[in-house]
Scaffold this motif. Structure first.
Motif, PDB file in Angstrom:
ATOM      1  N   LEU A 166       0.824  -1.212   0.000  1.00  0.00           N
ATOM      2  CA  LEU A 166       0.000   0.000   0.000  1.00  0.00           C
ATOM      3  C   LEU A 166       0.856   1.260   0.000  1.00  0.00           C
ATOM      4  CD1 LEU A 166      -2.797  -1.067   2.486  1.00  0.00           C
ATOM      5  CD2 LEU A 166      -2.991  -0.777   0.022  1.00  0.00           C
ATOM      6  N   LYS A 208       1.608   1.615  -3.432  1.00  0.00           N
ATOM      7  CA  LYS A 208       0.407   1.368  -4.233  1.00  0.00           C
ATOM      8  C   LYS A 208       0.700   0.359  -5.348  1.00  0.00           C
ATOM      9  CE  LYS A 208      -1.969   5.700  -3.293  1.00  0.00           C
ATOM     10  NZ  LYS A 208      -2.604   6.894  -3.859  1.00  0.00           N
ATOM     11  N   CYS A 265     -10.734  -1.832  -6.031  1.00  0.00           N
ATOM     12  CA  CYS A 265      -9.925  -0.917  -6.823  1.00  0.00           C
ATOM     13  C   CYS A 265      -9.572  -1.617  -8.132  1.00  0.00           C
ATOM     14  CB  CYS A 265      -8.663  -0.482  -6.077  1.00  0.00           C
ATOM     15  SG  CYS A 265      -7.553  -1.847  -5.752  1.00  0.00           S
ATOM     16  N   LEU A 321      -1.870   0.107  -8.237  1.00  0.00           N
ATOM     17  CA  LEU A 321      -3.249   0.197  -7.774  1.00  0.00           C
ATOM     18  C   LEU A 321      -3.851   1.499  -8.281  1.00  0.00           C
ATOM     19  CD1 LEU A 321      -2.726  -1.020  -4.108  1.00  0.00           C
ATOM     20  CD2 LEU A 321      -3.684  -2.310  -6.007  1.00  0.00           C
ATOM     21  N   LEU A 379      -7.920   3.806  -5.964  1.00  0.00           N
ATOM     22  CA  LEU A 379      -7.823   3.357  -4.571  1.00  0.00           C
ATOM     23  C   LEU A 379      -8.344   4.459  -3.670  1.00  0.00           C
ATOM     24  CD1 LEU A 379      -6.823   1.139  -2.701  1.00  0.00           C
ATOM     25  CD2 LEU A 379      -4.623   2.305  -2.620  1.00  0.00           C
ATOM     26  N   GLN A 435      -9.321  -1.566   1.961  1.00  0.00           N
ATOM     27  CA  GLN A 435      -8.058  -1.645   1.240  1.00  0.00           C
ATOM     28  C   GLN A 435      -7.929  -3.032   0.610  1.00  0.00           C
ATOM     29  OE1 GLN A 435      -6.205   1.103   1.079  1.00  0.00           O
ATOM     30  NE2 GLN A 435      -7.810   2.065   2.296  1.00  0.00           N
ATOM     31  N   PRO A 436      -7.259  -3.108  -0.517  1.00  0.00           N
ATOM     32  CA  PRO A 436      -7.018  -4.435  -1.098  1.00  0.00           C
ATOM     33  C   PRO A 436      -6.047  -5.225  -0.229  1.00  0.00           C
ATOM     34  CG  PRO A 436      -5.807  -2.782  -2.307  1.00  0.00           C
ATOM     35  CD  PRO A 436      -6.675  -2.044  -1.361  1.00  0.00           C
TER      36      PRO A 436
END
Lengths: 293, 52
Positions: free
Chosen positions: A226, A229, A257, A273, A276, A282-283
């Motif tokens: 994250l 990303k 996302c 990503l 987002l 969150q993924p």
């Protein structure tokens, strides 16, 4: 003295000497039984003492044997317990050994399958590289054709502009001539009708219909970064993933996302990503990725 | 010839004392044998007549 008496005296003397000789010889050669008795008695006494000592020693040895036997019995029982414990451990170890042997055989088959798959992937990569080279050559050819076509198109545009200019001039001349002709024919009560051209009018060019097909790739997120990303997915070039593809990340029915693929490997791909939203979920690893929702 | 020798019928015969000597010799032999046996008994059994 009579003769018989004399004979008897002589016989008596001879027999006496003979018998006395026999007796002396017997007595001289007779065994000394008293000495033998004494020696045998002494020997018996010593044997009695020896027997008593032996019995005492035997008793001591028996007592020692009993103590030692009790001690050894305890040790034997302990050793039997240890043997039973060790047998149980041995069974456990054998079971674990069997499990590990099975795992090793499974891993060997997995490694063999992986090696085979890797070989196939390498061959596929070689084929793909060859196709890529072909496509690059075709791309170079197409670029050259495109450049030629562009140059030709520019020429055509120039010609078209010239023709359009000439067309405008002709139309202006036509309008002028038609006005002049109408002015000439008006006194006669006539006017010119629109000219019907014999050359068929061409239709305007229309775009051809475009037919599309869904890519239909599905996979899972294997890792998410994250901070940068970035995310990696479980399918790669072997499954048909290419750079520039866009995957949609979903979790159940929720849209999370998008992932824009920027690098592909044989069995995984990495992408950036997109869309987002930090306020939403969150993924994470395990989320589903698909090219078509 | 000894005066103790006697002649009977032309033969020389021994006098009676000779048989007495022979008989004494036999007695001495028997006596020596008895003494030897007694000595051996005493040596071996420390007694002559008793049974140990």
């Amino acid at each position: 003295m009579s003769t018989l008496t004399k004979i008897l005296i002589v016989l008596l003397t001879i027999s006496s000497i003979f018998l006395c000789g026999i007796v002396v010889t017997y007595v001289a050669n007779a065994d000394d039984y008293r000495q033998k008795y004494t020696s045998l008695r002494a020997e018996r006494d010593s044997l009695k003492e020896t027997t008593a000592d032996t019995i005492e020693k035997h008793k001591q040895k028996v007592a020692e044997k009993d103590v030692l036997e009790a001690k050894l019995s305890g040790e034997i029982s302990k050793l039997n317990i240890e043997i039973s414990t060790l047998r149980g451990k041995l069974k456990d170890v054998e079971a674990q050994s069997n499990i590990w042997e099975k795992r090793v055989s499974d891993m060997a088959s997995v490694v063999e399958t992986s090696s085979q798959t890797a070989g196939e992937q390498v061959q596929l990569l070689k084929n793909t590289l060859a196709e890529l080279n072909k496509l690059k050559a075709e791309q170079i050819k197409l670029i050259a054709q495109f450049n030629d076509t562009s140059a030709t198109l520019l020429e055509k545009f120039a010609i078209i502009q010239t023709l359009e200019t000439e067309k405008k001039q002709l139309i202006e001349e036509k309008v002028e001539l038609q006005s002049r002709l109408n002015k000439t024919l008006q006194p006669a009560g006539k006017f010119t009708t629109p000219v019907v051209t014999l050359t068929p009018r061409k239709d305007i060019a229309r775009p051809a219909p475009v037919f599309t097909q869904k890519i239909g790739l599905n996979g899972l997120i294997t890792d998410v970064d994250l901070k940068n990303k970035m995310a990696s997915i479980s399918i790669g070039a072997a499954d048909g993933v290419k750079e520039g593809m866009k995957f949609h990340v979903t979790r159940g029915d929720k849209f999370i996302c998008d992932i824009l693929i920027i690098d592909t490997d044989a069995e995984e791909a990495v992408g950036a990503l997109e869309l987002l939203d930090l306020a939403r979920e969150q993924p994470r690893a395990g989320d589903t990725v698909t090219t078509n929702l | 010839m000894s005066p103790n020798m006697r002649i009977r019928g032309g033969k020389v015969i021994a006098i009676d004392n000779l048989y007495t000597v022979i008989l004494g010799l036999a007695f001495c032999v028997v006596l020596a044998t008895a003494a030897f046996v007694a000595f051996k008994c005493y040596i071996q059994y420390e007694t002559i007549f008793n049974i140990p």
